[in-house]
Design an enzyme around this catalytic site. Structure first.
Site, PDB file in Angstrom:
ATOM      1  CG  HIS A  33       5.682   2.025   0.571  1.00 59.63           C
ATOM      2  ND1 HIS A  33       6.331   3.182   0.939  1.00 59.63           N
ATOM      3  CD2 HIS A  33       6.660   1.168   0.166  1.00 59.63           C
ATOM      4  CE1 HIS A  33       7.628   3.040   0.770  1.00 59.63           C
ATOM      5  NE2 HIS A  33       7.858   1.808   0.293  1.00 59.63           N
ATOM      6  CD  GLU A  34       6.165  -2.461  -1.018  1.00 60.94           C
ATOM      7  OE1 GLU A  34       6.782  -2.483  -2.099  1.00 60.94           O
ATOM      8  OE2 GLU A  34       6.730  -2.228   0.069  1.00 60.94           O
ATOM      9  CG  HIS A  37       8.141   0.824  -4.551  1.00 62.71           C
ATOM     10  ND1 HIS A  37       8.948   1.940  -4.625  1.00 62.71           N
ATOM     11  CD2 HIS A  37       8.165   0.432  -3.242  1.00 62.71           C
ATOM     12  CE1 HIS A  37       9.442   2.214  -3.427  1.00 62.71           C
ATOM     13  NE2 HIS A  37       8.973   1.327  -2.572  1.00 62.71           N
TER      14      HIS A  37
END
Length: 380
Positions: A33-34, A37
């Site tokens: 997920h990170e 980003h």
């Protein structure tokens, strides 16, 4: 003492049997997920201060050549990417005075000075990467193991069940469920399992002719593959080997990816359906758990084999992706909501409005976390 150590450190114990699988599952999902980003942010020319797995005190870390601090922190329940200009781990917008503290070079690469599309793409990349992770996992599993399917046939009908009351008979074949064509018995289960209390239209093939019936599924407690007690909607029909003719479908690499995309779409749909029904009180609150429940599931999955643990990663990744897309600050969906408003009114949302929304959203998120912890420890 030996018995205590065995209980903690054996593969059946708390540490290796539950904690390690839980940390593996959560770390993979959070990291992907990170990383979404981070990668899209860097691609958009945004500077990154820190990439963290976990919160709180730093345990280990290092600085890369771009000046990003990569670190592992003490509380492993999440993570964050902190961009240049972020005032906190939740990417809160800096005030005018705080922006003044940035150098000219920092202002050029600061997150909040970028075009709307760059900010939106960077924020949306986290949940998107969660969905991509699920597709990758399913692709590998389908390519490696294939998938067993059965014909959508009715072998038995439980007495007094919704199916019996609707007039479904042994030997019938499901053609469609509420207008959705079905090819396997698994399709029927998927389309029914999350719709307790809904009136569903079934088209059945009987003696060469199509017959239309309606039935209302009811909840039944069952045990899933991990041994968890779950409640699913059923209409009371049973398949068997004779009529179902189970077979193994094997996939080429391309076919596995296509099947994985379709399966991920089904998981997203079912998860969204569950959340919608949960909000209006039509789902059992005990079906929603937090870290304790996830840890228990991870431990059970690990005992069944690594492929089961990886499947849990895929399913949890979808859940994390969907939750982060909810339009609630400080979740990713809350940021996207603000960017959408900004695009419409052609100016940033006022700091006062954002602060009020963030406070309300943070309170809502904390209440949700308290609810799932209560469910884990006392409620269910």
């Amino acid at each position: 003492m030996n018995e205590i150590l065995h209980a903690i450190f054996s593969t059946e114990g708390l540490f290796l049997g539950t904690l390690v699988p839980f940390l593996f599952v959560l770390t993979v999902v959070v990291f992907v997920h990170e990383m979404g980003h981070y990668l899209v942010g860097r691609w958009c020319g945004i500077g990154v201060r820190a990439f963290s797995i976990g919160f709180g005190p730093e345990l280990i870390g290092f600085n890369d050549r771009h000046g990003t601090r990569w670190k592992l922190c003490a509380i492993p329940l999440g993570g964050y990417v902190k961009f240049v200009g972020d005032m906190s781990a939740t990417s809160s917008k800096p005030t005018s005075d705080e922006l003044e503290t940035l150098t000219d070079q920092e202002r050029k690469v600061a997150f909040h000075t970028q075009a709307i599309w760059k900010r939106a793409a960077t924020v949306a990349a986290g949940p998107l990467f969660n969905f991509l992770l699920t597709i990758v996992v399913f692709s590998v599993l389908f390519a490696s193991y294939g998938r067993y399917v059965a014909e959508p046939m009715v072998a038995e009908v439980t007495a007094e069940s919704p199916a019996a009351k609707a007039g479904i008979l042994p030997g019938d074949r499901f053609v469609s469920v509420d207008g959705s064509k079905v090819e396997t018995f698994g399709d029927v289960q998927r389309l029914v399992s999350g719709r307790a209390g809904d009136t569903i239209t079934f088209v059945m093939l009987r003696g060469g002719k199509e017959v239309t019936v309606t039935a209302t599924p009811h909840l039944m407690e069952q045990e899933d593959a991990l041994g968890n007690k779950i409640k699913v909607a059923v209409i009371g029909v049973v398949n068997n080997k004779e009529l179902g003719q189970p077979r193994l479908i094997t996939y080429t690499p391309v076919g596995a990816v296509a099947a994985a995309v379709e399966e991920t779409g089904h998981v997203i749909e079912r998860t969204g359906q569950f959340l919608q029904r949960f909000v209006v009180g039509r789902e059992d609150k005990c079906q929603l758990g937090g870290p304790v429940k996830i840890a228990g599931m991870a431990g059970k999955a690990a005992k069944l084999g690594f492929e089961w643990l990886v499947q849990l990663v895929a399913l949890l990744s979808v859940g994390i992706g969907i939750l982060n897309l909810l339009p609630i600050p400080p979740l990713d969906g809350g940021h996207l909501l603000f960017y959408g408003v900004e695009a419409v009114i052609r100016r940033p949302v006022s700091e006062r409005m954002m602060e009020m929304a963030y406070r309300a959203g943070l309170l809502l998120v904390l209440c949700f976390m308290a609810f799932v912890f209560w469910n884990d420890l006392f409620g269910c």
